[in-house]
Design a protein around this motif. Structure first.
Motif, PDB file in Angstrom:
ATOM      1  N   LEU A  68      -3.777   1.180  -1.357  1.00  0.00           N
ATOM      2  CA  LEU A  68      -3.074   0.795  -0.122  1.00  0.00           C
ATOM      3  C   LEU A  68      -1.718   0.203  -0.453  1.00  0.00           C
ATOM      4  N   ASP A  69      -0.727   0.500   0.389  1.00  0.00           N
ATOM      5  CA  ASP A  69       0.525  -0.260   0.356  1.00  0.00           C
ATOM      6  C   ASP A  69       0.659  -0.923   1.720  1.00  0.00           C
ATOM      7  N   SER A  70       0.436  -2.231   1.752  1.00  0.00           N
ATOM      8  CA  SER A  70       0.535  -2.952   3.028  1.00  0.00           C
ATOM      9  C   SER A  70       1.981  -3.094   3.458  1.00  0.00           C
ATOM     10  N   GLY A 104       3.628  -4.655  -7.380  1.00  0.00           N
ATOM     11  CA  GLY A 104       4.760  -5.322  -6.741  1.00  0.00           C
ATOM     12  C   GLY A 104       5.890  -4.342  -6.485  1.00  0.00           C
ATOM     13  N   ASP A 105       6.230  -4.189  -5.199  1.00  0.00           N
ATOM     14  CA  ASP A 105       7.341  -3.307  -4.823  1.00  0.00           C
ATOM     15  C   ASP A 105       8.504  -4.183  -4.349  1.00  0.00           C
ATOM     16  N   ASP A 106       8.473  -4.622  -3.093  1.00  0.00           N
ATOM     17  CA  ASP A 106       9.571  -5.441  -2.559  1.00  0.00           C
ATOM     18  C   ASP A 106       9.734  -6.766  -3.302  1.00  0.00           C
ATOM     19  N   ILE A 146       2.039   8.121 -10.161  1.00  0.00           N
ATOM     20  CA  ILE A 146       3.228   8.424  -9.367  1.00  0.00           C
ATOM     21  C   ILE A 146       2.819   8.429  -7.900  1.00  0.00           C
ATOM     22  N   LYS A 147       3.661   7.831  -7.044  1.00  0.00           N
ATOM     23  CA  LYS A 147       3.367   7.988  -5.611  1.00  0.00           C
ATOM     24  C   LYS A 147       4.548   8.693  -4.977  1.00  0.00           C
ATOM     25  N   THR A 148       4.273   9.821  -4.394  1.00  0.00           N
ATOM     26  CA  THR A 148       5.355  10.592  -3.792  1.00  0.00           C
ATOM     27  C   THR A 148       4.897  11.351  -2.543  1.00  0.00           C
ATOM     28  N   LEU A 189      -3.713  -2.265  -4.725  1.00  0.00           N
ATOM     29  CA  LEU A 189      -3.057  -2.808  -3.532  1.00  0.00           C
ATOM     30  C   LEU A 189      -1.584  -3.034  -3.859  1.00  0.00           C
ATOM     31  N   GLU A 190      -0.708  -2.599  -2.966  1.00  0.00           N
ATOM     32  CA  GLU A 190       0.732  -2.806  -3.175  1.00  0.00           C
ATOM     33  C   GLU A 190       1.271  -3.743  -2.103  1.00  0.00           C
ATOM     34  N   ASP A 191       2.173  -4.622  -2.488  1.00  0.00           N
ATOM     35  CA  ASP A 191       2.768  -5.596  -1.581  1.00  0.00           C
ATOM     36  C   ASP A 191       1.753  -6.142  -0.567  1.00  0.00           C
ATOM     37  N   LEU A 228       4.041  -2.695 -11.720  1.00  0.00           N
ATOM     38  CA  LEU A 228       5.392  -2.577 -11.153  1.00  0.00           C
ATOM     39  C   LEU A 228       5.519  -1.266 -10.401  1.00  0.00           C
ATOM     40  N   LEU A 229       6.081  -1.320  -9.183  1.00  0.00           N
ATOM     41  CA  LEU A 229       6.457  -0.086  -8.518  1.00  0.00           C
ATOM     42  C   LEU A 229       7.890   0.202  -8.938  1.00  0.00           C
ATOM     43  N   LEU A 230       8.111   1.395  -9.505  1.00  0.00           N
ATOM     44  CA  LEU A 230       9.433   1.704 -10.041  1.00  0.00           C
ATOM     45  C   LEU A 230      10.167   2.676  -9.111  1.00  0.00           C
ATOM     46  N   LYS A 231      11.221   2.145  -8.450  1.00  0.00           N
ATOM     47  CA  LYS A 231      12.049   2.980  -7.575  1.00  0.00           C
ATOM     48  C   LYS A 231      13.471   2.927  -8.120  1.00  0.00           C
ATOM     49  N   VAL A 232      13.972   4.072  -8.576  1.00  0.00           N
ATOM     50  CA  VAL A 232      15.274   4.066  -9.249  1.00  0.00           C
ATOM     51  C   VAL A 232      16.395   3.541  -8.356  1.00  0.00           C
TER      52      VAL A 232
HETATM   53 ZN    ZN Z   1       5.860  -0.281  -1.021  1.00  0.00          ZN
END
Ligand code: ZN
Ligand code: PGA
Length: 421
Positions: free
Chosen positions: A238-240, A307-309, A383-385, A281-283, A330-334
């Motif tokens: 889940l990403d809340s 952890g994203d945000d 990977i989440k896409t 679980l994300e954020d 870690l969620l990695l967003k370039v």
């Molecule tokens: Zn997120």
């Protein structure tokens, strides 16, 4: 050996403008990259420079395009395209702000990624091999977002992403097939329960049924996975995106219209991870709550806490998290940080401290497939896409299948998605 750089304005999957850059080397190497864009963006992300003029509703990126063509390009012409780190540092120094607010992270990232692709092409190497070398061999488990809520959908579901993870597959190709079958089964489950207009999709290609209850959403997923026959092979993530339903003034989370304290929300997570096969679980809490993140990470041992945000792919924020035990991935967003080399630094910092890494798209995406190569290059195992639908999502999954076919001895991360080696 960089011979030419050219930026232009193109559009993303939401129809909003974004930056595309092409890089050409003297040796004939060619690279093109397009920058994605988020909707539930973290407060501490690098700045996405927008024109704020009437065209495109204020979202034009002509300033960023001009920053590439008239400020960045003259500095980089003649540079060896393989000097990725130096090139990224030159752009950061040209910008000379903490958050890339002057030139725009969208301008800088497009150049950074296009340079890497041009260098790879110049060396006749696929991107993942250019970045990762001969040590890149792990195929990531996809986190497929099949049910959308939050900022990504027109329903009343507070949590943003309900994802399936095919950890019981043997390969990425099989993983994608299992998810696609489950996705279509889910469509039928939704159709039978709520009717035809409930089968429309959200920004990331997942369905967006008129559901506001988290358990009701998870029940739909359960039924789809069971009916598709993958009960023991697919688990949930889940990403809340909790910052989006956190009320700063009240200091509370608003779930289904009701205010919840941090402790109450953590209790809810505890319950649902016991009731459903949730592994990640994300954020789960808002982006400034390092303390709460540390508490939930400790109390829900065994669950991946992403952890994203809160980290925004920023080594300084990640360091702070590591120090207090906030999260374990870690969620990695370039585009949260704005250069390829800083993204790799964040991944390495995470790995060295026992954190998992999930390479991620944005809700506003494009046909650019860089993140598929990056996930393999760094052996992240995850990977989440998005859903297995909509071209800007499937382009990444299709690229993964190409890479898997090309690698001599690919290893699908499967159950070891958090530490695949
Ligand atoms: Zn997120
Ligand atoms: P965003 O959502 O791209 O809209 O920020 C993705 C996420 O929160 O992971």
């Amino acid at each position: 050996d960089i011979y030419d750089i050219k930026a232009r304005e193109v559009i993303d999957s939401r129809g909003n403008p974004t930056v595309e850059v092409e890089v050409l080397t003297v040796g004939g190497g060619y690279g093109r990259a397009i920058v994605p864009s988020g909707a539930s963006t973290g407060t501490h992300e690098a700045v996405e420079l927008r024109d704020k003029e009437p065209r495109f509703g204020g979202k034009g990126v002509l300033l960023a395009v001009d920053n590439v063509n008239s400020i960045i390009k003259p500095e980089l012409i003649g540079y060896d395209s393989r000097m990725q780190r130096e090139i990224d540092i030159i752009m950061r120094e040209l910008d000379n702000t903490e958050n890339k607010g002057k030139l725009g992270a969208n301008a800088i990232l497009a150049v950074s990624l296009a340079v890497a692709k041009a260098a790879a092409d110049n060396a006749s190497l696929p991107l993942y091999k250019y970045i990762g070398g001969c040590n890149s061999y792990v195929m990531p488990v996809p986190m497929m977002n099949v049910l959308n809520g939050g900022e990504h959908a027109g329903n009343e579901l507070d949590f943003q992403e309900f994802m399936i993870m095919p950890i019981g597959a043997d390969s990425v190709a099989e993983a994608i097939r299992m998810c696609s079958e489950t996705y279509h089964t889910l469509k039928n489950v939704i159709l039978n329960k709520y009717g035809k207009d409930a089968t429309n999709v959200g920004d990331e290609g997942g369905f967006a049924p008129p559901v506001n209850d988290i358990r009701e959403a998870l029940d739909l997923l359960n039924e789809a996975v069971k009916t598709a026959g993958y009960e023991d092979k697919i688990v949930f993530a889940l990403d809340s995106a909790a910052s989006e339903f956190y009320d700063k003034e009240k200091g509370k989370y608003i779930v289904k219209g009701k205010a919840m304290t941090t402790d109450e929300l953590i209790s809810l997570y505890k319950e649902i991870v016991n009731e459903y096969p949730i592994v990640s679980l994300e954020d789960p809490l808002h982006e400034e709550d390092f303390k709460g993140f540390a508490t939930i990470t400790k109390e829900l041992k065994g669950i991946q806490m992403v952890g994203d945000d809160i980290f925004v792919t920023n080594t300084e924020r990640l360091k702070k998290g590591i120090e207090v035990g906030a999260g374990n991935a870690l969620l990695l967003k370039v585009n949260q940080i704005g250069t390829l080399s800083e993204s790799i630094d964040a991944a390495n910092l995470a790995f060295r401290n026992g954190y998992g890494v999930v390479v991620s798209h944005r809700s506003g995406e494009t046909e650019d497939t860089t993140i598929a190569d990056l996930a393999v290059a760094l052996n992240t195992g995850q990977i989440k896409t998005g859903a297995p639908a909509r071209g800007e999502r499937t382009s990444k999954y299709n690229q993964l299948m190409r890479i898997e076919e090309e690698l001599g001895y690919p290893k699908y991360a499967g159950k070891n998605f958090r530490c695949p080696f």
